[in-house]
Design a protein around this motif. Structure first.
Motif, mmCIF file in Angstrom:
data_model
loop_
_atom_site.group_PDB
_atom_site.id
_atom_site.type_symbol
_atom_site.label_atom_id
_atom_site.label_comp_id
_atom_site.label_asym_id
_atom_site.label_seq_id
_atom_site.Cartn_x
_atom_site.Cartn_y
_atom_site.Cartn_z
ATOM 1 N N PHE A 1 0.822 -1.205 0.000
ATOM 2 C CA PHE A 1 0.000 0.000 0.000
ATOM 3 C C PHE A 1 0.856 1.254 0.000
ATOM 4 C CE2 PHE A 1 -2.550 3.327 2.038
ATOM 5 C CZ PHE A 1 -3.654 3.316 1.188
ATOM 6 N N ALA A 2 2.051 1.194 0.573
ATOM 7 C CA ALA A 2 2.949 2.352 0.586
ATOM 8 C C ALA A 2 3.250 2.826 -0.834
ATOM 9 C CB ALA A 2 4.244 2.013 1.309
ATOM 10 N N ASP A 3 3.407 1.874 -1.763
ATOM 11 C CA ASP A 3 3.667 2.254 -3.157
ATOM 12 C C ASP A 3 2.451 2.931 -3.780
ATOM 13 O OD1 ASP A 3 6.149 1.124 -2.868
ATOM 14 O OD2 ASP A 3 5.625 -0.756 -3.859
ATOM 15 N N PHE A 4 1.275 2.373 -3.495
ATOM 16 C CA PHE A 4 0.046 2.994 -3.985
ATOM 17 C C PHE A 4 -0.083 4.414 -3.434
ATOM 18 C CE2 PHE A 4 -4.292 4.240 -2.945
ATOM 19 C CZ PHE A 4 -4.915 4.180 -4.178
ATOM 20 N N TYR A 5 0.193 4.575 -2.154
ATOM 21 C CA TYR A 5 0.052 5.878 -1.512
ATOM 22 C C TYR A 5 1.003 6.902 -2.115
ATOM 23 C CZ TYR A 5 -0.050 9.445 2.138
ATOM 24 O OH TYR A 5 -0.168 10.639 2.814
ATOM 25 N N ASN A 6 2.217 6.481 -2.417
ATOM 26 C CA ASN A 6 3.178 7.397 -3.038
ATOM 27 C C ASN A 6 2.673 7.888 -4.390
ATOM 28 O OD1 ASN A 6 5.052 7.334 -0.946
ATOM 29 N ND2 ASN A 6 6.120 5.558 -1.787
ATOM 30 N N PRO B 1 1.793 1.965 10.499
ATOM 31 C CA PRO B 1 2.282 2.455 9.190
ATOM 32 C C PRO B 1 3.704 3.012 9.257
ATOM 33 C CG PRO B 1 0.838 4.078 10.160
ATOM 34 C CD PRO B 1 0.857 2.912 11.117
ATOM 35 N N GLU B 2 4.683 2.116 9.247
ATOM 36 C CA GLU B 2 6.072 2.563 9.297
ATOM 37 C C GLU B 2 6.460 3.360 8.059
ATOM 38 O OE1 GLU B 2 8.119 -1.095 9.866
ATOM 39 O OE2 GLU B 2 7.775 -1.141 12.032
ATOM 40 N N TRP B 3 5.694 3.236 6.992
ATOM 41 C CA TRP B 3 5.987 3.943 5.750
ATOM 42 C C TRP B 3 5.522 5.403 5.792
ATOM 43 C CZ3 TRP B 3 1.219 5.268 3.734
ATOM 44 C CH2 TRP B 3 0.129 4.512 4.187
ATOM 45 N N ARG B 4 4.787 5.770 6.822
ATOM 46 C CA ARG B 4 4.403 7.183 6.984
ATOM 47 C C ARG B 4 5.591 7.969 7.512
ATOM 48 N NH1 ARG B 4 -0.973 8.505 5.221
ATOM 49 N NH2 ARG B 4 -2.376 6.811 5.815
ATOM 50 N N ASN B 5 5.696 9.237 7.095
ATOM 51 C CA ASN B 5 6.808 10.042 7.597
ATOM 52 C C ASN B 5 6.453 10.689 8.931
ATOM 53 O OD1 ASN B 5 5.565 12.675 7.215
ATOM 54 N ND2 ASN B 5 6.051 12.534 5.031
ATOM 55 N N SER B 6 7.423 11.339 9.536
ATOM 56 C CA SER B 6 7.250 11.872 10.894
ATOM 57 C C SER B 6 6.252 13.020 10.956
ATOM 58 C CB SER B 6 8.605 12.338 11.439
ATOM 59 O OG SER B 6 9.214 13.277 10.565
ATOM 60 N N ALA C 1 -7.700 -5.423 4.782
ATOM 61 C CA ALA C 1 -8.167 -6.799 4.676
ATOM 62 C C ALA C 1 -7.016 -7.758 4.386
ATOM 63 C CB ALA C 1 -9.226 -6.906 3.582
ATOM 64 N N ALA C 2 -6.030 -7.298 3.618
ATOM 65 C CA ALA C 2 -4.892 -8.141 3.272
ATOM 66 C C ALA C 2 -3.878 -8.229 4.405
ATOM 67 C CB ALA C 2 -4.216 -7.606 2.007
ATOM 68 N N ASP C 3 -3.605 -7.089 5.052
ATOM 69 C CA ASP C 3 -2.602 -7.032 6.125
ATOM 70 C C ASP C 3 -2.868 -5.783 6.948
ATOM 71 O OD1 ASP C 3 -0.455 -7.093 7.803
ATOM 72 O OD2 ASP C 3 1.069 -6.782 6.269
ATOM 73 N N VAL C 4 -3.613 -5.934 8.023
ATOM 74 C CA VAL C 4 -4.041 -4.778 8.802
ATOM 75 C C VAL C 4 -2.866 -4.077 9.479
ATOM 76 C CG1 VAL C 4 -4.492 -5.985 10.981
ATOM 77 C CG2 VAL C 4 -5.879 -3.999 10.351
ATOM 78 N N ALA C 5 -1.733 -4.760 9.616
ATOM 79 C CA ALA C 5 -0.564 -4.140 10.256
ATOM 80 C C ALA C 5 -0.070 -2.926 9.485
ATOM 81 C CB ALA C 5 0.565 -5.160 10.398
#
Length: 282
Positions: free
Chosen positions: A34-39, A99-104, A90-94
């Motif tokens: 999802f991080a790639d989609f979000y970018n 969301p470690e891919w979110r910035n500070s 649904a695929a991976d709620v973690a």
């Protein structure tokens, strides 16, 4: 002892990476992270949709049909985002709850996987309060549109969009805010209960075979996913409600503010300054 453990969803550093992956990943998926989609989603918002919306707002004269098209485009972009976030949960709620891919810059504004819905109503109220302040300041002087931030737009319909909002609009804004005050705590309670039950049940089976541990937590995962999906539904509902009670000019200015807020998270200079402040504090 497990019942005394309290872990906040956003405190991702409390759970090791491998543990989170093993605990929350429900099934293997061939879809991209999802991080790639979000970018890609954020890039489209910043480089295409927001500039197009601003061009429609600043054109003279403003064409309501063109502006309406741009408003729909931005709104549909947000709707697609929350649909994708539902699928990611649904695929991976973690990847939503941690969301470690979110910035500070983003992380302080997160609530159950994404922006807190209060952000939308606070931005909406800022338009109403700005107009109240402007009205007070101009009670004893002639109103001059070129002396305010409204001069950014040449169309009077845009410049005056939020002046003297109707009672129906302010009443609906109050209703939306009231609904959030009921729904947000309820979802937070569901999240805490689901997490406590997950920790208790998985902890009871910890140390047994992997299959036994997964079976113990499987029943609780649906509730965690459901909480994230319902939080997204609430965010979508607020956006839809705002657009249903505002004019095309008001909706355009509101969505511009929301989009600009999100785009600001990717401001590298601001992010560097924020990270410096964070390091200095810690």
């Amino acid at each position: 002892m497990l019942s005394l453990i309290s872990v906040q969803f956003q405190d991702s550093h409390l759970l090791p990476k491998m543990f989170k992956s093993a605990l929350f990943a429900r099934k293997k998926t061939t879809t991209r992270p999802f991080a790639d989609f979000y970018n890609d989603w954020s890039t489209t918002l910043a480089t295409t949709l927001l500039p197009q919306l601003r061009r429609a707002l600043s054109s003279f004269p403003v064409c309501p049909a063109v502006l309406s098209t741009q408003v729909d485009a931005v709104y549909n972009h947000f709707h697609a985002y929350y649909t994708a976030l539902d699928q990611a949960a649904a695929a991976d709620v973690a990847q939503c709850l941690y969301p470690e891919w979110r910035n500070s810059l983003e992380k302080p504004f997160l609530w159950l996987g994404d922006l807190h819905p209060y952000l939308f109503t606070n931005l909406l109220r800022s338009f109403l309060e700005d107009q109240e302040s402007s009205q007070d300041e101009n009670d004893d002087s002639e109103y001059d549109v070129t002396s305010t931030k409204e001069s950014l737009y040449t169309s009077w319909n845009v410049a005056a969009a939020w002046r003297s909002p109707s009672k129906a609009l302010t009443a609906r804004v109050d209703q939306i805010a009231c609904g959030l005050r009921l729904m947000v705590p309820a979802l937070a309670v569901r999240a805490r209960h689901a997490q406590a039950k997950l920790v208790r049940n998985v902890g009871a089976e910890w140390g047994r075979k992997e299959g036994v541990v997964k079976a113990a937590m499987a029943a609780e995962m649906e509730e965690l996913v459901g909480v994230v999906v319902d939080a997204n539904r609430l965010r979508r509902s607020v956006l839809a409600d705002v657009l249903s009670v505002t004019s095309v000019y008001q909706a355009a200015l509101f969505l511009e503010a929301v989009a600009q807020f999100l785009v600001g998270f990717r401001d590298e200079k601001l992010l560097r300054e924020f990270d410096k402040c964070e390091k200095a504090i810690t």
